[in-house]
Structures are given as C-alpha cells and as structure tokens.
Design an enzyme around this catalytic site. Structure first.
Site, PDB file in Angstrom:
ATOM      1  N   HIS A 130       0.767  -1.407   0.007  1.00 34.06           N
ATOM      2  CA  HIS A 130       0.007   0.158  -0.039  1.00 34.06           C
ATOM      3  C   HIS A 130       0.959   1.206   0.082  1.00 34.06           C
ATOM      4  CE1 HIS A 130      -3.059  -2.614   2.255  1.00 34.06           C
ATOM      5  NE2 HIS A 130      -3.432  -2.329   1.078  1.00 34.06           N
TER       6      HIS A 130
ATOM      7  N   LYS B  93     -18.379  -6.541   2.475  1.00 34.54           N
ATOM      8  CA  LYS B  93     -18.062  -7.940   2.407  1.00 34.54           C
ATOM      9  C   LYS B  93     -16.726  -8.385   3.016  1.00 34.54           C
ATOM     10  CE  LYS B  93     -19.902  -7.868  -2.152  1.00 34.54           C
ATOM     11  NZ  LYS B  93     -19.691  -8.632  -3.677  1.00 34.54           N
TER      12      LYS B  93
ATOM     13  N   ARG C  83      -2.335  -5.921  -8.389  1.00 39.01           N
ATOM     14  CA  ARG C  83      -1.427  -7.092  -8.249  1.00 39.01           C
ATOM     15  C   ARG C  83      -1.569  -7.895  -9.493  1.00 39.01           C
ATOM     16  NH1 ARG C  83      -3.030  -7.664  -2.444  1.00 39.01           N
ATOM     17  NH2 ARG C  83      -4.938  -6.886  -3.355  1.00 39.01           N
TER      18      ARG C  83
ATOM     19  N   SER D 131      -3.013  -7.566   3.092  1.00 39.22           N
ATOM     20  CA  SER D 131      -3.241  -7.743   4.419  1.00 39.22           C
ATOM     21  C   SER D 131      -3.784  -9.130   4.988  1.00 39.22           C
ATOM     22  CB  SER D 131      -4.311  -6.585   4.631  1.00 39.22           C
ATOM     23  OG  SER D 131      -3.992  -5.336   4.177  1.00 39.22           O
TER      24      SER D 131
HETATM   25  P1  ADP Z   1      -9.939  -3.083  -0.528  1.00 42.26           P
HETATM   26  O1  ADP Z   1     -10.671  -3.894   0.307  1.00 42.26           O
HETATM   27  O2  ADP Z   1     -10.400  -1.990  -1.283  1.00 42.26           O
HETATM   28  O3  ADP Z   1      -9.351  -4.317  -1.477  1.00 42.26           O
HETATM   29  P2  ADP Z   1      -7.045  -3.235   0.549  1.00 42.26           P
HETATM   30  O4  ADP Z   1      -6.774  -2.143   1.710  1.00 42.26           O
HETATM   31  O5  ADP Z   1      -7.092  -4.468   0.474  1.00 42.26           O
HETATM   32  O6  ADP Z   1      -8.446  -2.692   0.379  1.00 42.26           O
HETATM   33  O7  ADP Z   1      -6.471  -2.581  -0.717  1.00 42.26           O
HETATM   34  C1  ADP Z   1      -6.624  -1.237  -1.227  1.00 42.26           C
HETATM   35  C2  ADP Z   1      -5.938  -0.979  -2.566  1.00 42.26           C
HETATM   36  O8  ADP Z   1      -4.674  -1.541  -2.445  1.00 42.26           O
HETATM   37  C3  ADP Z   1      -6.529  -1.891  -3.847  1.00 42.26           C
HETATM   38  O9  ADP Z   1      -6.234  -1.100  -4.743  1.00 42.26           O
HETATM   39  C4  ADP Z   1      -5.448  -2.970  -3.694  1.00 42.26           C
HETATM   40  O10 ADP Z   1      -5.342  -3.681  -4.815  1.00 42.26           O
HETATM   41  C5  ADP Z   1      -4.149  -2.362  -3.622  1.00 42.26           C
HETATM   42  N1  ADP Z   1      -3.039  -3.220  -3.035  1.00 42.26           N
HETATM   43  C6  ADP Z   1      -3.348  -3.883  -1.680  1.00 42.26           C
HETATM   44  N2  ADP Z   1      -1.897  -4.757  -1.633  1.00 42.26           N
HETATM   45  C7  ADP Z   1      -1.101  -4.176  -2.603  1.00 42.26           C
HETATM   46  C8  ADP Z   1      -0.041  -4.453  -2.951  1.00 42.26           C
HETATM   47  N3  ADP Z   1       0.734  -5.521  -2.259  1.00 42.26           N
HETATM   48  N4  ADP Z   1       0.766  -3.683  -4.009  1.00 42.26           N
HETATM   49  C9  ADP Z   1      -0.024  -2.758  -4.511  1.00 42.26           C
HETATM   50  N5  ADP Z   1      -1.098  -2.649  -4.279  1.00 42.26           N
HETATM   51  C10 ADP Z   1      -1.978  -3.293  -3.389  1.00 42.26           C
END
Ligand code: ADP
Length: 171
Positions: A17, A41, A91, A129
């Site tokens: 992130h 969800k 990803r 995460s």
């Molecule tokens: P969400 O519930 O919206 O998926 P996340 O916190 O899991 O929230 O992810 C937020 C954003 O960050 C999404 O666009 C996700 O694809 C991106 N993201 C999550 N992990 C990574 C990573 N390792 N590298 C790049 N982008 C990521």
C-alpha cells in the site's frame, strides 16, 4: 490542482500500500488515503481508529498526503472532496477482474472521475493484508512486509488472530 483518492480497507497497511501511496503522491497535487469505515463484504481485524492511526503514522513523511475515513460510495466521497482521480494498486493475479468491474461501475456512476491503476512492484505482488494477518497469526516473520509499528500492532492482536484461525467467533 489535481486531487486523487486512494481508497482501501488498510487492515492493516502494508508496504505494498505504501509503495502505491508514495508513487501516487508524486503524480498528483494532493492525495487522500480514504479508509473504509466498514469495508463491503469484509470482516476487519482492526477497528477504524486503529487503521487510521497506523496509516497516518506510516504516511507521516509523505508530502501532501492526508488520511481520512469514509463510508458510502467512493464516487460520492470524491465529489465531496473535489477529487477527479481514484488510485488503485494492481497485483498480477488477484486484482484485475475485480478492479476492472469496479472501475466500469464507477465510470457509469461518475463519468467525470478517472481510475488510475498503478502496477504493484514485483516484490509486493503477493503481499496482501489478509496474508500478513495469516502469517502473523501463525508466528511467521512479517518484518519486511509492514512498517515496524504495524508489526507491534499485529503482535498485540495475536490472541484474536489465533481465535480467527481456529474458527472461533468468526471474523
Ligand atoms: P480493498 O478492501 O479496497 O481491496 P485493500 O486495503 O485490500 O482494500 O487494498 C486497497 C488497494 O491497494 C487496492 O487497490 C489493492 O489492490 C491495493 N493493494 C493491496 N495490496 C497491494 C500490494 N501489495 N501492492 C500494490 N497494491 C496493493
């Protein structure tokens, strides 16, 4: 002035992130990391305030970056704060279909807002995460995947993580 919003659950923030946030901060005049109050969800491990605090600390050195909570539709939030861009991280295997679907829906709802996807760096392609929580719960090392204060926060949640992993009380 171009304002961009990077929305997510950030449960918890990872180095993946942060890589997207720092790259996006270099592209736009102002970047708002918008934390879902209640992610659709998804059951969260960290309450909203803890997710906000961890993200704020992790982004404290990034210029022109703000961290805020939001609920409801992301396009409504963008309109409220005057943002014309939604930033997402992509990803290789896990994200494309869902992000494409959401981008098309958001375009339908708000044609004036663009979605900009930044490709995840090679070393963060398999970082999420949920995987970090799983590994932390099983006692694995996550030091190179999240900032140090997130390592401590996950350690403090170990009993809850173990409960989740053994299937007690859901979540
Ligand atoms: P969400 O519930 O919206 O998926 P996340 O916190 O899991 O929230 O992810 C937020 C954003 O960050 C999404 O666009 C996700 O694809 C991106 N993201 C999550 N992990 C990574 C990573 N390792 N590298 C790049 N982008 C990521």
């Amino acid at each position: 002035m171009t304002v961009a919003v990077y929305p997510g659950s950030f449960d918890p923030v990872t180095n993946g992130h942060l890589d997207i946030a720092s790259r996006a901060a270099g592209l736009f005049d102002r970047l708002i990391l918008a934390v879902y109050e209640t992610p659709p969800k998804k059951a969260v491990l960290f309450p909203l305030q803890e997710r906000l605090d961890m993200l704020r600390l992790a982004c404290s050195t990034l210029p022109d970056v703000q961290v805020e909570a939001f609920s409801g539709l992301i396009i409504d939030y963008c309109r409220r704060v005057g943002a014309k861009v939604i930033v997402r991280g992509l990803r290789m295997t896990s994200d494309f279909e869902r992000e494409f679907e959401m981008a098309l829906m958001n375009k339908n709802l708000a044609p004036e807002i663009e979605v900009v996807c930044l490709m995840a760096r090679t070393e963060y392609q398999f970082l999420s995460s949920s995987l970090v929580k799983e590994v932390a719960g099983l006692g694995g090392s996550i030091e190179n995947l999240v900032p140090p204060h997130v390592v401590s926060a996950l350690q403090a949640k170990l009993p809850r993580l173990k409960e989740i992993q053994t299937g007690q009380k859901g979540g």
